[in-house]
Design a protein around this motif. Structure first.
Motif, short mmCIF file in Angstrom:
data_model
loop_
_atom_site.label_atom_id
_atom_site.label_comp_id
_atom_site.label_asym_id
_atom_site.label_seq_id
_atom_site.Cartn_x
_atom_site.Cartn_y
_atom_site.Cartn_z
N VAL A 9 0.84 -1.20 0.00
CA VAL A 9 0.00 0.00 0.00
C VAL A 9 0.88 1.25 0.00
N ILE A 10 1.93 1.25 0.81
CA ILE A 10 2.83 2.41 0.87
C ILE A 10 3.48 2.63 -0.50
N LEU A 11 3.95 1.57 -1.13
CA LEU A 11 4.56 1.70 -2.46
C LEU A 11 3.56 2.18 -3.51
N LEU A 12 2.35 1.66 -3.47
CA LEU A 12 1.33 2.10 -4.42
C LEU A 12 0.99 3.58 -4.25
N VAL A 13 0.86 4.01 -3.02
CA VAL A 13 0.58 5.42 -2.75
C VAL A 13 1.74 6.29 -3.22
N TYR A 14 2.96 5.86 -2.95
CA TYR A 14 4.15 6.63 -3.34
C TYR A 14 4.22 6.78 -4.86
N PHE A 15 4.13 5.67 -5.58
CA PHE A 15 4.22 5.74 -7.03
C PHE A 15 3.01 6.42 -7.66
N GLY A 16 1.85 6.27 -7.04
CA GLY A 16 0.66 6.96 -7.54
C GLY A 16 0.80 8.48 -7.42
N LEU A 17 1.28 8.93 -6.26
CA LEU A 17 1.49 10.38 -6.09
C LEU A 17 2.57 10.89 -7.03
N LYS A 18 3.62 10.11 -7.19
CA LYS A 18 4.70 10.51 -8.09
C LYS A 18 4.16 10.67 -9.52
N PHE A 19 3.33 9.73 -9.95
CA PHE A 19 2.74 9.79 -11.29
C PHE A 19 1.81 11.00 -11.44
N LEU A 20 0.97 11.25 -10.43
CA LEU A 20 0.04 12.39 -10.49
C LEU A 20 0.79 13.71 -10.49
N ILE A 21 1.85 13.81 -9.73
CA ILE A 21 2.63 15.05 -9.70
C ILE A 21 3.25 15.31 -11.05
N ARG A 22 3.75 14.27 -11.72
CA ARG A 22 4.31 14.44 -13.06
C ARG A 22 3.25 14.90 -14.06
N LEU A 23 2.04 14.42 -13.90
CA LEU A 23 0.97 14.83 -14.81
C LEU A 23 0.51 16.26 -14.54
N LEU A 24 0.45 16.65 -13.28
CA LEU A 24 -0.11 17.95 -12.92
C LEU A 24 0.91 19.09 -12.89
N THR A 25 2.19 18.80 -12.93
CA THR A 25 3.22 19.84 -12.84
C THR A 25 3.08 20.91 -13.92
N PRO A 26 2.88 20.58 -15.20
CA PRO A 26 2.75 21.65 -16.20
C PRO A 26 1.57 22.58 -15.93
N TYR A 27 0.46 22.04 -15.47
CA TYR A 27 -0.71 22.88 -15.18
C TYR A 27 -0.44 23.78 -13.98
N ILE A 28 0.22 23.25 -12.99
CA ILE A 28 0.55 24.06 -11.80
C ILE A 28 1.51 25.18 -12.18
N MET A 29 2.50 24.87 -13.03
CA MET A 29 3.47 25.90 -13.45
C MET A 29 2.79 26.99 -14.27
N ARG A 30 1.86 26.62 -15.13
CA ARG A 30 1.13 27.63 -15.90
C ARG A 30 0.32 28.54 -14.98
N TYR A 31 -0.32 27.95 -13.99
CA TYR A 31 -1.12 28.72 -13.03
C TYR A 31 -0.23 29.69 -12.26
N VAL A 32 0.93 29.22 -11.79
CA VAL A 32 1.84 30.08 -11.04
C VAL A 32 2.37 31.20 -11.92
N ALA A 33 2.72 30.89 -13.17
CA ALA A 33 3.23 31.92 -14.08
C ALA A 33 2.15 32.95 -14.39
N LYS A 34 0.91 32.51 -14.55
CA LYS A 34 -0.18 33.45 -14.83
C LYS A 34 -0.41 34.39 -13.65
N LYS A 35 -0.39 33.83 -12.44
CA LYS A 35 -0.58 34.66 -11.25
C LYS A 35 0.57 35.65 -11.08
N ALA A 36 1.79 35.22 -11.34
CA ALA A 36 2.94 36.12 -11.24
C ALA A 36 2.83 37.24 -12.27
#
Length: 86
Positions: A9-36
């Motif tokens: 369970v710990i490994l699944l949660v770790y790799f799942g979060l790692k995968f989601l962060i890789r998918l969401l990073t571009p959207y988060i960076m665009r949001y931060v750049a727009k706010k700046a």
């Protein structure tokens, strides 16, 4: 057996979060750049000197002339010394 389930369970949660962060990073960076960019426009987009129209014949000074500094020729106090042989 519960130990292995816990590790799995710990490994699944770790790799799942790692995968989601890789998918969401571009959207988060665009949001931060727009706010700046919005904050930058708010801070520097409003120039009060340019907003009001100038009256004809009115003299304005945009920058302060450079100040001339006078330097003293003497930098400091010099002390003469003699070596003492013992």
């Amino acid at each position: 057996m519960t130990f292995l389930k816990t590790i799995l369970v710990i490994l699944l949660v770790y790799f799942g979060l790692k995968f989601l962060i890789r998918l969401l990073t571009p959207y988060i960076m665009r949001y931060v750049a727009k706010k700046a960019g919005q904050k930058f426009e708010q801070a520097f987009g409003q120039n009060p000197m340019r907003s009001e129209p100038q009256k004809e014949g009115k003299v304005t000074i945009d920058k302060k002339p450079p100040s001339t500094r006078r330097t003293k020729e003497t930098v400091g106090e010099y002390v003469d010394f003699e070596e003492i042989k013992e």
